[in-house]
Enzyme design. Sequence first.
Site, PDB file in Angstrom:
ATOM      1  N   TYR A  52       0.788  -1.121  -0.055  1.00  0.00           N
ATOM      2  CA  TYR A  52       0.262  -0.032   0.056  1.00  0.00           C
ATOM      3  C   TYR A  52       0.929   1.117   0.004  1.00  0.00           C
ATOM      4  CZ  TYR A  52      -4.214   2.721   0.629  1.00  0.00           C
ATOM      5  OH  TYR A  52      -5.546   3.379   0.488  1.00  0.00           O
ATOM      6  N   LYS A  63     -20.926 -19.933  -9.183  1.00  0.00           N
ATOM      7  CA  LYS A  63     -20.359 -19.618 -10.604  1.00  0.00           C
ATOM      8  C   LYS A  63     -18.691 -19.334 -10.447  1.00  0.00           C
ATOM      9  CE  LYS A  63     -21.023 -19.858 -15.129  1.00  0.00           C
ATOM     10  NZ  LYS A  63     -22.028 -19.400 -15.925  1.00  0.00           N
TER      11      LYS A  63
END
Length: 758
Positions: free
Chosen positions: A40, A95
């Site tokens: 970060y 899915k």
Amino acid sequence: MSFKIRKKDALDFHSEPTPGKIEVTPTKPLATQHDLALAYSPGVAVPCLEIAEDKEKVYKYTAKGNLVGVISNGTAVLGLGNIGPEASKPVMEGKGVLFKKFAGIDVFDIEIDEEDSDEFIKIVKSLEPTFGGINLEDIKAPESFKVEGELREQMNIPVMHDDQHGTAIISSAALLNALEVVGKKIGEIKIVVNGAGGAAIACTDLYVKMGATKENIVMLDSKGVIRSDRDNLDAMKARYATQCQISTLPEAVKDADMFLGLSMGNVLTPEDLLSMAKDPIVFALANPDPEIAYELAMSTRDDIVMATGRSDHPNQVNNVLGFPYIFRGALDVRATAINEEMKLAAVTALAEMTKQPVPEIVSKAYGEKTIKFGKDYLIPKPLDPRLIANISSAVAKAAMDSGVARGSIDDWEEYKIELEERVGAEKRIISRIISAAKKNPKRIVFSEADEEKILKAAQLISDEKVGIPILLGNEKKIKRLIAELELDLECEIIDPFYQTEKIEHFAKLHFEKRKRKGATMNEGRHQMHDRNYYGSMMLETGEADALISGLNSDYPNTLRPALQIIGVEPGLSRVAGMYIIRNKKGTFFLADTTVNVNPDVEGLVNIIELTHRAVKFFGFEPKLAMLSYSNFGSAKGDVPSKTAKAVQIAKEKWPDMIIDGDIQANLAMNKKLLEKTYPFSDLAGHQVNTLIFPNLSSGNIAYKLLMEIGASEAIGPILMGMQKPVHVLQAGSSVREIYNMAAIAVVDAQATANKKLK
């Protein structure tokens, strides 16, 4: 296969131990302050500026290139209809799981609360910077056609509505092969399509692209035959409106060569089927009930070539054969679209793959001696490990050839190897075992049937027809637990305490076996009240085919009765235990991890033989490392000495075996380092997948550490070398682990029965 799903089981599965089916896992170490600074602020600013200069670098510095958005508004979810975006989320998560399992693709599922097509399109278009591809899902027709069409035009990443095109691609491959089987040409056949939704239109469109003629196609919707003289036809249906003056399905199917059903169950009658042309092709794809039941169709005509959407019949048209691999190929060349050329490439690859020799591992998984191209094998099986290499490479090549690829692949053979390594086809080992078990279920006696986990596993085994549970224990307690757990388990329950005649019979058999080893009849009677002894005797006398125990008892006390009653295979001096360890790096076999405390050279040779045979049984080519604390004599001691001697004997007995040692574990597992340091080794150039430990403490410690801190899944312990299938559970096994062990026990029993027949 159609499984019985209980409401509580489904809700528990989706809520425990963590709600949902997916999570985000970091791919970089975040152990130190420096790691965090790189991940970060301030380190992240560096790739941000690189991407700001050149947007294409987003594929180099982020996960975009392997990230698909599974997006829905919940307007046409499964067979549930318009249930809304929140209610569609479990399907979209599911899915995503399939994308990851079969193609190694990461997914964010996004459910959008918007039914207006234009607004929905704007929202999805705005997500283009995030994703490498978009899988649209469960959007109702005709809006789905507009949504997909406009997004394909507006976006520069692959977009596909799988409900339409997945079915179209798989059924097209099946149709090509069916036509070859019956000797007909696609341009000459009469096709009847029952259903006019998104999947039906997409299938018909693709058939036309393959050469079918519109004049030979009749399509029906809920109102009957779609005719050109009908009012208020939408544009999609109007393209397939017929001039024929017919109105009903019986009229349409008369003399038809093919029936495609994407509608509802049991609408095609035997009379309809009999009226079709010679060698009819019937794709009855409604789920869970096809337009005509498979058994009814096959008994009506013997010249039929049939496919359904079900896994319990030949030729299952299953979208999982397509979408993971199509997106995989598209992502790997950074395609800007999934175009017709890519879809047709997938069709051709599926059709051609079916004609190739089927790997033995697939035949074993489906319990068939041979699987070969013909009317009962028109498309590959979903568990075929060749799918990713064949389909993804064909799609990637078509993307390059058709000019929609922004990347390229130079070495196709290397690419295929990378594809197989990406998902590790071997990760499906349990899926294959379960499929094989279902082909010929065997009787499994559970000695600890008064345990909640055993009963839940037995219910699952019974529901999915993996095996036939036999429960040992207090009948009243077992029935009470079944009621409390809200199960509807119906199987044989035996309480040895009340089996007076059987105990006397078993005691006599036990006495005959053990009378020269100090056993007495009284001792035998007493032991037969022990469920492990009773269950072992059931197995020995043929009243059961496999025995599972050990959930709440220590390993030696569980194993001892089986050793006394059933015994070790002829020609072997011992049994051994093996664990299968699965993680991101692959599947590995570890032995002996449970039985032999400190085997001598002869014992190690026995363990090598048993493990080599077991690894082959699971469909892998064994590459064995005999572990030690030294490398090829670099250190002296009892362990290096005995392991080196055991390897020498193994090589002499089995010259074709790939094995070496003594060798340290880190060197054995590092293919490049091993090849560089010890190029003379028989393991050089091979990726080791089987580890033989010099003693029980090292093997036991290793697998338990891998389970707890190595982010590995363990299957086992698998007991090797018994005359009949006995498997001892790890203490505290989960319901799924018990179920997996039961599947292994059934396949073990199948193999045992086959040996007797030979």
